[in-house]
Every structure is written in C-alpha cells, then in structure tokens.
Design a protein around this motif. Structure first.
Motif, PDB file in Angstrom:
ATOM      1  N   GLY A  95      67.097  93.290  -0.804  1.00  0.00           N
ATOM      2  CA  GLY A  95      67.132  93.829  -2.301  1.00  0.00           C
ATOM      3  C   GLY A  95      68.582  93.740  -2.648  1.00  0.00           C
ATOM      4  N   ASP A  96      69.555  93.539  -2.020  1.00  0.00           N
ATOM      5  CA  ASP A  96      70.891  93.425  -2.410  1.00  0.00           C
ATOM      6  C   ASP A  96      71.269  92.061  -2.910  1.00  0.00           C
ATOM      7  N   GLY A  97      70.299  90.878  -2.530  1.00  0.00           N
ATOM      8  CA  GLY A  97      70.514  89.600  -2.874  1.00  0.00           C
ATOM      9  C   GLY A  97      71.232  88.883  -1.821  1.00  0.00           C
ATOM     10  N   ASN A  98      71.091  89.426  -0.507  1.00  0.00           N
ATOM     11  CA  ASN A  98      71.703  88.666   0.567  1.00  0.00           C
ATOM     12  C   ASN A  98      70.559  87.845   1.188  1.00  0.00           C
ATOM     13  N   LEU A  99      71.104  86.575   1.752  1.00  0.00           N
ATOM     14  CA  LEU A  99      69.738  85.847   2.253  1.00  0.00           C
ATOM     15  C   LEU A  99      69.461  86.158   3.909  1.00  0.00           C
ATOM     16  N   ILE A 100      68.518  86.464   3.928  1.00  0.00           N
ATOM     17  CA  ILE A 100      68.034  86.960   5.177  1.00  0.00           C
ATOM     18  C   ILE A 100      67.238  86.125   6.082  1.00  0.00           C
ATOM     19  N   HIS A 101      66.755  84.960   5.530  1.00  0.00           N
ATOM     20  CA  HIS A 101      65.923  83.849   6.171  1.00  0.00           C
ATOM     21  C   HIS A 101      66.505  82.433   5.713  1.00  0.00           C
ATOM     22  N   PRO A 102      67.948  82.364   6.207  1.00  0.00           N
ATOM     23  CA  PRO A 102      68.580  81.002   5.849  1.00  0.00           C
ATOM     24  C   PRO A 102      67.639  79.904   6.588  1.00  0.00           C
ATOM     25  N   ARG A 103      67.561  79.900   7.809  1.00  0.00           N
ATOM     26  CA  ARG A 103      67.121  78.739   8.500  1.00  0.00           C
ATOM     27  C   ARG A 103      65.534  78.440   8.109  1.00  0.00           C
ATOM     28  N   LEU A 104      64.813  79.474   7.831  1.00  0.00           N
ATOM     29  CA  LEU A 104      63.341  79.476   7.440  1.00  0.00           C
ATOM     30  C   LEU A 104      63.276  78.715   6.140  1.00  0.00           C
ATOM     31  N   LEU A 105      64.239  79.134   5.187  1.00  0.00           N
ATOM     32  CA  LEU A 105      64.155  78.629   3.747  1.00  0.00           C
ATOM     33  C   LEU A 105      64.735  77.245   3.721  1.00  0.00           C
ATOM     34  N   ASP A 106      65.766  76.995   4.681  1.00  0.00           N
ATOM     35  CA  ASP A 106      66.286  75.468   4.736  1.00  0.00           C
ATOM     36  C   ASP A 106      65.091  74.640   5.351  1.00  0.00           C
ATOM     37  N   SER A 107      64.523  75.130   6.295  1.00  0.00           N
ATOM     38  CA  SER A 107      63.234  74.180   6.890  1.00  0.00           C
ATOM     39  C   SER A 107      62.163  73.883   5.881  1.00  0.00           C
ATOM     40  N   TYR A 108      61.798  75.108   5.150  1.00  0.00           N
ATOM     41  CA  TYR A 108      60.562  74.897   4.308  1.00  0.00           C
ATOM     42  C   TYR A 108      60.890  73.983   3.150  1.00  0.00           C
ATOM     43  N   GLN A 109      62.150  74.154   2.732  1.00  0.00           N
ATOM     44  CA  GLN A 109      62.627  73.469   1.496  1.00  0.00           C
ATOM     45  C   GLN A 109      62.664  71.959   1.842  1.00  0.00           C
ATOM     46  N   ARG A 110      63.328  71.795   3.029  1.00  0.00           N
ATOM     47  CA  ARG A 110      63.171  70.226   3.560  1.00  0.00           C
ATOM     48  C   ARG A 110      61.966  69.944   3.829  1.00  0.00           C
ATOM     49  N   ARG A 111      61.029  70.401   4.061  1.00  0.00           N
ATOM     50  CA  ARG A 111      59.522  70.031   4.683  1.00  0.00           C
ATOM     51  C   ARG A 111      58.867  69.764   3.236  1.00  0.00           C
ATOM     52  N   ALA A 112      59.235  70.521   2.160  1.00  0.00           N
ATOM     53  CA  ALA A 112      58.627  70.371   0.648  1.00  0.00           C
ATOM     54  C   ALA A 112      59.434  69.116   0.026  1.00  0.00           C
ATOM     55  N   SER A 113      60.433  68.893   0.258  1.00  0.00           N
ATOM     56  CA  SER A 113      61.327  67.836  -0.150  1.00  0.00           C
ATOM     57  C   SER A 113      60.671  66.623   0.469  1.00  0.00           C
ATOM     58  N   ILE A 114      60.468  66.374   1.830  1.00  0.00           N
ATOM     59  CA  ILE A 114      60.039  65.313   2.461  1.00  0.00           C
ATOM     60  C   ILE A 114      58.457  64.901   2.038  1.00  0.00           C
ATOM     61  N   THR A 115      57.731  65.857   1.890  1.00  0.00           N
ATOM     62  CA  THR A 115      56.291  65.672   1.312  1.00  0.00           C
ATOM     63  C   THR A 115      56.076  65.307   0.181  1.00  0.00           C
ATOM     64  N   ASP A 116      57.109  65.595  -0.787  1.00  0.00           N
ATOM     65  CA  ASP A 116      56.982  65.250  -2.347  1.00  0.00           C
ATOM     66  C   ASP A 116      57.611  63.638  -2.237  1.00  0.00           C
ATOM     67  N   ARG A 117      58.520  63.456  -1.528  1.00  0.00           N
ATOM     68  CA  ARG A 117      58.896  62.134  -1.481  1.00  0.00           C
ATOM     69  C   ARG A 117      57.973  61.242  -0.882  1.00  0.00           C
ATOM     70  N   TYR A 118      57.176  61.746   0.177  1.00  0.00           N
ATOM     71  CA  TYR A 118      56.044  60.708   1.037  1.00  0.00           C
ATOM     72  C   TYR A 118      54.976  60.415  -0.197  1.00  0.00           C
ATOM     73  N   VAL A 119      54.696  61.081  -1.216  1.00  0.00           N
ATOM     74  CA  VAL A 119      53.778  60.959  -1.975  1.00  0.00           C
ATOM     75  C   VAL A 119      53.717  59.658  -2.830  1.00  0.00           C
ATOM     76  N   VAL A 120      55.255  59.141  -3.138  1.00  0.00           N
ATOM     77  CA  VAL A 120      55.361  57.917  -3.738  1.00  0.00           C
ATOM     78  C   VAL A 120      56.101  57.102  -3.115  1.00  0.00           C
ATOM     79  N   GLU A 121      56.461  57.537  -1.718  1.00  0.00           N
ATOM     80  CA  GLU A 121      57.113  56.553  -1.013  1.00  0.00           C
ATOM     81  C   GLU A 121      56.543  56.489   0.262  1.00  0.00           C
ATOM     82  N   ALA A 122      55.115  56.586   0.399  1.00  0.00           N
ATOM     83  CA  ALA A 122      54.342  56.564   1.790  1.00  0.00           C
ATOM     84  C   ALA A 122      54.711  54.951   2.518  1.00  0.00           C
ATOM     85  N   ALA A 123      54.694  54.033   1.879  1.00  0.00           N
ATOM     86  CA  ALA A 123      54.931  52.899   2.773  1.00  0.00           C
ATOM     87  C   ALA A 123      56.283  52.782   3.287  1.00  0.00           C
TER      88      ALA A 123
END
Length: 527
Positions: free
Chosen positions: A442-470
């Motif tokens: 509620g105070d704006g403090n990041l409480i799940h930094p590793r989880l957020l970073d992991s899922y953001q990286r996963r989303a970024s990789i899957t977005d890249r894989y759509v256009v750069e699969a080969a």
C-alpha cells in the motif's frame, strides 16, 4: 474354461501385447497390424482353448471407454465447424455403403433375402472407432481430415447399429417401414444424446464436491459405462450417449480438475486405453479359429466363400471412394452456383479419407450377434472377419505411406488465429499484468522484486520468440538440454542420498516429484 486358466490366458495375452508392440515399433509397423496378426497366430497354436467372444459383453467392456477417450480429447470447436462433413460420413456414407453391399450381395446370392443382404451391409459399413484411433495416432493429417475421421468414428456406429437392428427385424418379421426406420433412428439419437448430456452434467456436479484426487479419477472411469448402460436400458443409443458424456466431461475437466488430477488421471487413462485397444485386436485375431469352426472349417471358407467375400470387400471399398469423390463433386457444384460456405477437401484429401476406413471389433461383435437361424449368418461371420483383416492389414499398413505420397494440403481453417508461441506470449502478458498490481504494498514498496523480474523477463522472451523463433530456437534447445542434464544429476544425487540412508522414503518421493515436474516442463518447452 476354468477361472485359473482364464487368468493365465489374460496374463499371457498381456505379455504378448508387450512383445508385439515392441516388435511393431522395431519393424515400423502399426501396432494394430502386429496385434491382429499375433492374435491370428495364437488362435491356431495347439493346446490353446478356442476364444469365443460374447458380442454383447465385448461391446459393453471395450466400446464405452474407447469412445469416451476419443470424445474427451477431440477438438470441440473443429467438431462443430465440420459437423456437416462428419454427419455425411457417419450417416450418409454408412447408408450408401450398406445399400451398395446389399445390392452386390444379392447379385452374388440371389436366394438370400434382401433383409439379410442389408444386415450384412450394416455390419461391415461403419469404420471402427478403435481401428481408426490405433492407426491415426501414428500418422500426421491436416486438421480438417483428422477431425472428419475422428468425428466419423465417434458417430457412425450408431447409424450402423440402427440399420442392423431394422434389417434383422425385417428379416425375422418380413415387414419394413422406411418412416418407422427414420423415426426410430431419430428417437435413438435424440434419446442417446439426452442421456449422455444428463450423465455428463451429473459428473460435473459430482466432481465439484468430491475434493479428492483419487475419487475424481475413479468417478471419471464410471462415466462411459454409466452413460452407455443407462442409454441401452432406456432403449436409446448407448454410443451417442457415451460420446455426449465424453464431450461434456472433456469440456469441463479443464476448470473442475486440478493439475495433479489431470497428471494422475491422464497417466491412468493412457495406460488403460492402451491395454484395451491392444486387447481388442488380440481378441479379434484370436477369435478367427472359432469363426472358422462355426461355418464348417477352412475348406468351406476357401471353396464356397472366398471369391464372393473378396468381391464384397472390393464393393465396400469402392463405395467409400465413390461417396467421398461424389461428395466433393457436389460441393464443387454448389460453389459454382455461388454458395461459398462449404469447401472441398480435394482429390488427395478424399483419397486419404476413403482409404482410412478400417473396421474392427464392432463389426465382429455385431456379426456374432446375428441370430443362429438367420439366413446367411455364416456368410456374415466370414465376411466380417475378412473385412477386418483386409482393412486393418492392408489399409492400416499403407495409410501412412499414402499420406506421405499424396501430402493432402491443409485448408484455411486448419490454422487458428493465434499460434502456440503467440498464445504463450498472451498468457505471459496476463501474468505480468496481475503481478504488477500485486508486487507493491500500500505504501508503494516493492515486495516481490524477484518474482516481478522473473515474470517480466519471461514475458519479454516470449514476445521476442514470436517474431524471432528461428533465430532463438537453437539457443532454446541448448537451454533445456542443460536443464535436463541438471535434472538428471539432481535425480542421481537424490537416489544416492536415499540409498545411503540419509533421507527417508517420504523425502525421496517429494523431491522426486519436483524433479519429474521440472523434467516434464523442460521436455514440453523443448518440443
């Protein structure tokens, strides 16, 4: 046969199934072919008892779970989209083939009543769900052709059984009414679908309240037999009841089953269906000796029936080809007249679908159920067995080659709006969107930094894989190969700890399950 002998025979059959499946894989043959051949050889081994199949018992034991399995996993959206084509095969082709076989049989045996000729046509006309599954699992077909064959195999037994019952009734009473036949078919079909829907809905409500993995799986085992037996008791179609129940259960299992139930239940059903399919082909082959004994011996079969049966088999095959090519020609004509709703499957697709009409246990069981004093019963038994042998051994062994040779093209509706990679990217974005709203307090403090970073990286990789699969494919394979090696090392260390007495059985199973899930995930991501 003594109970102990029966049990020993069942164990011997299980060993034979394993050996024949292994041999089929090594020789590159469809397992159904090896099992059917092995059953025929076992039928004539000296000292073994003659296998006598009870037709009603065979259908009740094997047909409901195998139909349920097919309906459970069929793509319902594609099934609805191609329902007209499926009904054309499941009803139209069965009626047409029955008529062709009846005409040919009557020409070969003029003294045989038309009702008996029609009964023979109804016995051999519907391709078998079990045979189709056994062969189609080993070939790669365009989506539309696969759905047509799967849908046909689920529904055509109902049409064939109805035609058979009316033909037998006409032969015994000497009376036949087309309006009664059509009305009876509609009653059987609608009643069967209603019973199946009720059983499926009851299962969904029950599973929501069970709350136990093993009870959920056990309840799913009862569904096919409950639907089939209840429908048959009410004198409606047990086949359609089982299919309807399977479609409902398959649709709702995604939201009422937990992940652990799906993994355990899927493994159980896979093994059970494997054993049942294999047992069916072994039993068919093993029953050859009994069929030959019933009709008077090998000499009677070869001298009196071989040529007519071969002609009937050729007529049966030709009728299916004629229906497929004729249906495609009608669609072409309709499109020329301006109706663009329907599309052809083409000559190559029609050839593949026509050649994929294997017969199996339903054909034999229905032939065995013909009354003893019915005209032409011996001919029906021999023809049924010859049709099963001919279609499974010839068409089953050559279907894969034919598909590779013709390479039927995919139609436009074979492709979904999203690819697998695009769907994965969409899921990853949805997960990140939720996590971004929950990663801060509620105070704006990041409480799940590793989880957020992991899922953001996963989303970024899957977005890249759509256009750069080969470009990314080789790196992805290397990554998961490394994961699999790490899992193997971890499993070896786990076993070492257990064998040295440093961990107990409970710890072994818990950690082994985690490693198994990681391995399954890696294999799935790699494929």
């Amino acid at each position: 046969m003594e109970p102990l002998q029966l049990f020993e025979l069942m164990i011997a059959m299980l060993l034979a199934i394993i050996a024949l499946h292994y041999a089929a894989r090594r020789l590159g043959l469809p397992p159904a072919v090896a099992l059917l051949t092995g059953g025929v050889l076992l039928a004539f081994l000296p000292g073994l008892p003659v296998i006598e199949l009870n037709p009603e018992l065979v259908l009740v034991i094997f047909l409901p779970p195998l139909l349920m399995d097919g309906a459970w996993f069929i793509a319902l959206g594609h099934l609805k989209r191609h329902m007209i084509g499926i009904l054309s095969l499941a009803v139209g082709a069965v009626v047409f083939t029955t008529a062709v076989v009846a005409v040919v049989t009557h020409a070969l045996f003029p003294a045989l009543p038309w009702a008996a000729c029609a009964a023979l046509g109804a016995i051999v006309s519907p391709p078998d769900a079990i045979s189709a599954r056994a062969v189609l699992q080993r070939v790669k077909l365009p989506r539309r052709l696969s759905i047509l064959l799967e849908g046909e195999s689920l529904l055509n037994d109902a049409a064939g059984l109805v035609l058979f019952r009316f033909a037998i009734a006409a032969g015994l009473t000497g009376a036949f009414s087309a309006s009664e036949a059509i009305g009876g078919f509609l009653l059987l079909a609608i009643g069967g679908l209603a019973v199946g829907a009720a059983v499926g809905a009851a299962w969904v409500l029950l599973v929501r309240r069970l709350g136990d993995d093993y009870l959920m799986i056990a309840s799913s085992i009862l569904v096919p037999w409950a639907a089939y037996l209840l429908a048959e008791t009410l004198h409606v179609s047990g086949v359609l009841a089982t299919v309807a129940a399977g479609l409902i259960c398959g649709w709702y299992q995604h939201v009422i089953w937990t992940a652990s139930v799906r993994m355990r239940g899927g493994a159980f059903w896979t093994v059970m269906i494997f054993l049942m399919e294999a047992s069916v082909f072994m039993l068919i082959g093993s029953s050859l000796r009994g069929v030959i004994d019933r009709v008077g011996g090998v000499d009677v079969v070869l001298v009196q029936m071989a040529v007519p049966v071969l002609l009937i088999l050729l007529a049966l095959t030709a009728a299916r080809f004629a229906w497929m090519y004729g249906s495609d020609a009608i669609i072409a004509l309709v499109r020329m007249l301006g109706v663009r709703r329907y599309t052809q499957i083409g000559a190559r697709g029609s050839t593949v679908v026509a050649w994929a009409g294997m017969r199996g246990v339903v054909t034999l069981a229905v032939a065995l159920s013909v009354p003893q004093d019915f005209p032409g019963r011996d001919l029906m038994l021999v023809t049924a067995f010859a049709v099963i042998l001919g279609t499974v051994l010839i068409q089953g062994t050559t279907l894969g080659w034919l598909i590779r040779k013709l390479a039927p093209p995919a139609s436009a509706d074979d492709h979904c709006r999203l690819t697998l990679n695009q769907a994965e990217a969409s899921i990853a974005r949805a997960q990140v969107a939720l996590l971004e709203t929950r990663a801060y307090d509620g105070d704006g403090n990041l409480i799940h930094p590793r989880l957020l970073d992991s899922y953001q990286r996963r989303a970024s990789i899957t977005d890249r894989y759509v256009v750069e699969a080969a470009e990314m494919r080789s790196g992805l394979i290397a990554h998961f190969d490394m994961v699999l090696e790490l899992v193997a090392v971890g499993r070896a260390e786990l076993i070492r700890l257990h064998r040295a007495g440093e961990i107990d059985e409970e710890t072994l199973h818990e950690l082994e399950r985690d490693l198994d899930l990681e391995e399954l995930s890696a294999h799935a991501q790699k494929s």
